[in-house]
Design a protein around this motif. Structure first.
Motif, PDB file in Angstrom:
ATOM      1  N   GLY A  12       0.807  -1.220   0.000  1.00 15.93           N
ATOM      2  CA  GLY A  12       0.000   0.000   0.000  1.00 15.93           C
ATOM      3  C   GLY A  12       0.833   1.259   0.000  1.00 15.93           C
ATOM      4  N   ASP A  13       2.179   1.126  -0.026  1.00 14.28           N
ATOM      5  CA  ASP A  13       3.061   2.283  -0.078  1.00 14.28           C
ATOM      6  C   ASP A  13       3.185   2.747  -1.521  1.00 14.28           C
ATOM      7  OD1 ASP A  13       3.630   1.986   2.680  1.00 14.28           O
ATOM      8  OD2 ASP A  13       5.109   0.450   2.184  1.00 14.28           O
ATOM      9  N   GLU A  14       3.521   4.030  -1.714  1.00  9.91           N
ATOM     10  CA  GLU A  14       3.702   4.495  -3.081  1.00  9.91           C
ATOM     11  C   GLU A  14       4.852   3.726  -3.718  1.00  9.91           C
ATOM     12  OE1 GLU A  14       4.119   8.500  -5.745  1.00  9.91           O
ATOM     13  OE2 GLU A  14       3.353   8.614  -3.716  1.00  9.91           O
ATOM     14  N   VAL A  23       0.539  -1.735  -8.075  1.00 11.12           N
ATOM     15  CA  VAL A  23      -0.871  -1.848  -8.420  1.00 11.12           C
ATOM     16  C   VAL A  23      -1.331  -0.448  -8.783  1.00 11.12           C
ATOM     17  CG1 VAL A  23      -3.172  -2.426  -7.588  1.00 11.12           C
ATOM     18  CG2 VAL A  23      -1.195  -3.741  -6.790  1.00 11.12           C
ATOM     19  N   SER A  24      -1.792  -0.260  -9.997  1.00 12.56           N
ATOM     20  CA  SER A  24      -2.208   1.059 -10.444  1.00 12.56           C
ATOM     21  C   SER A  24      -3.702   1.251 -10.227  1.00 12.56           C
ATOM     22  CB  SER A  24      -1.888   1.235 -11.928  1.00 12.56           C
ATOM     23  OG  SER A  24      -2.393   2.471 -12.389  1.00 12.56           O
ATOM     24  N   PRO A  25      -4.109   2.458  -9.810  1.00 13.03           N
ATOM     25  CA  PRO A  25      -5.543   2.719  -9.684  1.00 13.03           C
ATOM     26  C   PRO A  25      -6.205   2.968 -11.039  1.00 13.03           C
ATOM     27  CG  PRO A  25      -4.306   4.663  -9.073  1.00 13.03           C
ATOM     28  CD  PRO A  25      -3.293   3.583  -9.352  1.00 13.03           C
ATOM     29  N   GLN A  81     -10.075  -3.777   0.768  1.00 13.37           N
ATOM     30  CA  GLN A  81     -10.512  -3.416   2.114  1.00 13.37           C
ATOM     31  C   GLN A  81     -11.926  -2.876   2.062  1.00 13.37           C
ATOM     32  OE1 GLN A  81      -7.253  -0.478   2.509  1.00 13.37           O
ATOM     33  NE2 GLN A  81      -8.830   1.045   2.918  1.00 13.37           N
ATOM     34  N   ASN A  82     -12.652  -3.051   3.147  1.00 10.46           N
ATOM     35  CA  ASN A  82     -13.987  -2.467   3.286  1.00 10.46           C
ATOM     36  C   ASN A  82     -13.792  -0.979   3.519  1.00 10.46           C
ATOM     37  OD1 ASN A  82     -15.016  -5.073   3.179  1.00 10.46           O
ATOM     38  ND2 ASN A  82     -15.102  -5.280   5.379  1.00 10.46           N
ATOM     39  N   ASP A  83     -14.263  -0.165   2.597  1.00  5.03           N
ATOM     40  CA  ASP A  83     -13.984   1.262   2.684  1.00  5.03           C
ATOM     41  C   ASP A  83     -14.835   1.988   1.642  1.00  5.03           C
ATOM     42  OD1 ASP A  83     -12.822   3.676   3.402  1.00  5.03           O
ATOM     43  OD2 ASP A  83     -10.834   3.208   2.603  1.00  5.03           O
ATOM     44  N   ALA A  84     -14.868   3.306   1.762  1.00  2.00           N
ATOM     45  CA  ALA A  84     -15.448   4.121   0.695  1.00  2.00           C
ATOM     46  C   ALA A  84     -14.480   4.095  -0.478  1.00  2.00           C
ATOM     47  CB  ALA A  84     -15.660   5.544   1.187  1.00  2.00           C
ATOM     48  N   HIS A  85     -15.003   3.900  -1.665  1.00  2.00           N
ATOM     49  CA  HIS A  85     -14.195   3.851  -2.878  1.00  2.00           C
ATOM     50  C   HIS A  85     -14.750   4.847  -3.892  1.00  2.00           C
ATOM     51  CE1 HIS A  85     -12.867   0.086  -1.116  1.00  2.00           C
ATOM     52  NE2 HIS A  85     -11.891   0.054  -2.025  1.00  2.00           N
ATOM     53  N   THR A  86     -13.856   5.346  -4.730  1.00  2.00           N
ATOM     54  CA  THR A  86     -14.247   6.232  -5.816  1.00  2.00           C
ATOM     55  C   THR A  86     -13.859   5.600  -7.137  1.00  2.00           C
ATOM     56  OG1 THR A  86     -14.014   8.199  -4.442  1.00  2.00           O
ATOM     57  CG2 THR A  86     -13.977   8.533  -6.816  1.00  2.00           C
ATOM     58  N   LEU A  87     -14.825   5.500  -8.026  1.00  2.00           N
ATOM     59  CA  LEU A  87     -14.604   5.065  -9.402  1.00  2.00           C
ATOM     60  C   LEU A  87     -14.829   6.288 -10.269  1.00  2.00           C
ATOM     61  CD1 LEU A  87     -16.197   2.584  -7.849  1.00  2.00           C
ATOM     62  CD2 LEU A  87     -15.944   1.558 -10.079  1.00  2.00           C
ATOM     63  N   GLU A  88     -13.855   6.601 -11.119  1.00  2.00           N
ATOM     64  CA  GLU A  88     -13.943   7.811 -11.912  1.00  2.00           C
ATOM     65  C   GLU A  88     -13.412   7.577 -13.319  1.00  2.00           C
ATOM     66  OE1 GLU A  88     -12.724  12.512 -11.534  1.00  2.00           O
ATOM     67  OE2 GLU A  88     -11.841  11.076 -10.159  1.00  2.00           O
ATOM     68  N   SER A 167     -10.712   5.378  -0.151  1.00  2.00           N
ATOM     69  CA  SER A 167     -10.462   6.701   0.424  1.00  2.00           C
ATOM     70  C   SER A 167      -9.062   6.797   1.014  1.00  2.00           C
ATOM     71  CB  SER A 167     -11.514   7.030   1.488  1.00  2.00           C
ATOM     72  OG  SER A 167     -11.439   6.104   2.547  1.00  2.00           O
ATOM     73  N   ALA A 168      -8.443   5.645   1.318  1.00  2.00           N
ATOM     74  CA  ALA A 168      -7.075   5.606   1.822  1.00  2.00           C
ATOM     75  C   ALA A 168      -6.055   5.574   0.687  1.00  2.00           C
ATOM     76  CB  ALA A 168      -6.887   4.386   2.726  1.00  2.00           C
TER      77      ALA A 168
END
Length: 175
Positions: A12-14, A23-25, A81-88, A167-168
Motif C-alpha cells: 500500500g506504499d507508493e 498496483v495502479s488505480p 478493504q472495506n472502505d469508501a471507494h471512488t470510481l472515476e 479513500s485511503a
C-alpha cells in the motif's frame, strides 16, 4: 516492469518506477466489449440508484427490452478493504474526441440482457466535465463490475480509462 504514477505496491506504499509489485488505480480498455438495449436514447440525466428496485430519475431506462443499443466497456474488479471507494472515468474518446459517459455499477455479474439485475448505482456527470464518477462503500469478498457507456445510444468509444481506489488511496484490483 515500471509502475505508473500514483501506483502503490502490495504493502500500500507508493511504488517506485523499479517496483515490480505495483498496483495502479488506473486501467484503460480499447475496443468495445459488448452492447445492451435500453428504453431511452439517453441513459440518464442525473444520478440514480437501486434501493429495493430502480427508483430514481432515468433508472427505468435500464429495464430490459428497449430498442436503443448502447455499446459499453466492462471493468471487473475486487477491493482489498472495506472502505469508501471512488470510481472515476478519467478519459473516454470516440474518433479522438472526448465523450460524455454514463457509469453503471454492479455487485456481481452484469447481464446485458437484463441490465437491472445486480445494479447498485449509476452516474452521468459527477466527474470532470461530462465524465462519470461514483463514490460509495465497497466490500471485500465481492466482484464488482463497472459498465461505462456513452450518454447517447449508439456511441462507440475508442477507449476508456477508469480510476478506482479507496479513500485511503489503495487501488482496486482489476481482473
Amino acid at each position: 516492469v515500471a509502475c505508473a504514477p500514483g501506483s502503490t505496491n502490495a504493502a500500500g506504499d507508493e511504488a517506485t518506477g523499479a517496483d515490480t509489485s505495483c498496483v495502479s488505480p488506473y486501467i484503460t480498455k480499447v475496443g468495445t466489449t459488448g452492447s445492451f438495449y435500453a428504453h431511452s436514447d439517453a441513459l440518464g440525466s442525473t444520478n440514480y440508484h437501486s434501493e429495493g428496485g430502480l427508483t430514481n430519475n432515468g433508472s427505468s431506462n435500464l429495464a430490459p427490452g428497449g430498442s436503443y443499443r448502447n455499446y459499453y466497456y466492462l471493468f471487473s474488479f475486487t477491493v482489498g478493504q472495506n472502505d469508501a471507494h471512488t470510481l472515476e472515468v478519467t478519459s473516454a474518446t470516440s474518433g479522438g474526441s472526448r465523450e460524455d459517459t454514463v457509469m453503471l455499477l454492479y455487485q456481481g455479474t452484469f447481464d446485458p440482457s437484463n441490465p437491472t439485475n445486480n445494479f447498485l448505482f449509476g452516474d452521468d456527470d459527477d466527474g470532470e466535465n461530462t465524465y462519470s464518477k461514483i463514490s460509495t462503500a465497497l466490500y471485500t469478498g465481492f466482484t464488482y463490475n463497472a459498465v461505462i457507456t456513452g450518454y447517447n445510444y449508439g456511441t462507440l468509444m475508442d477507449q476508456v480509462t477508469l480510476k478506482c481506489e479507496s479513500s485511503a488511496g489503495v487501488a482496486c484490483n482489476f481482473l
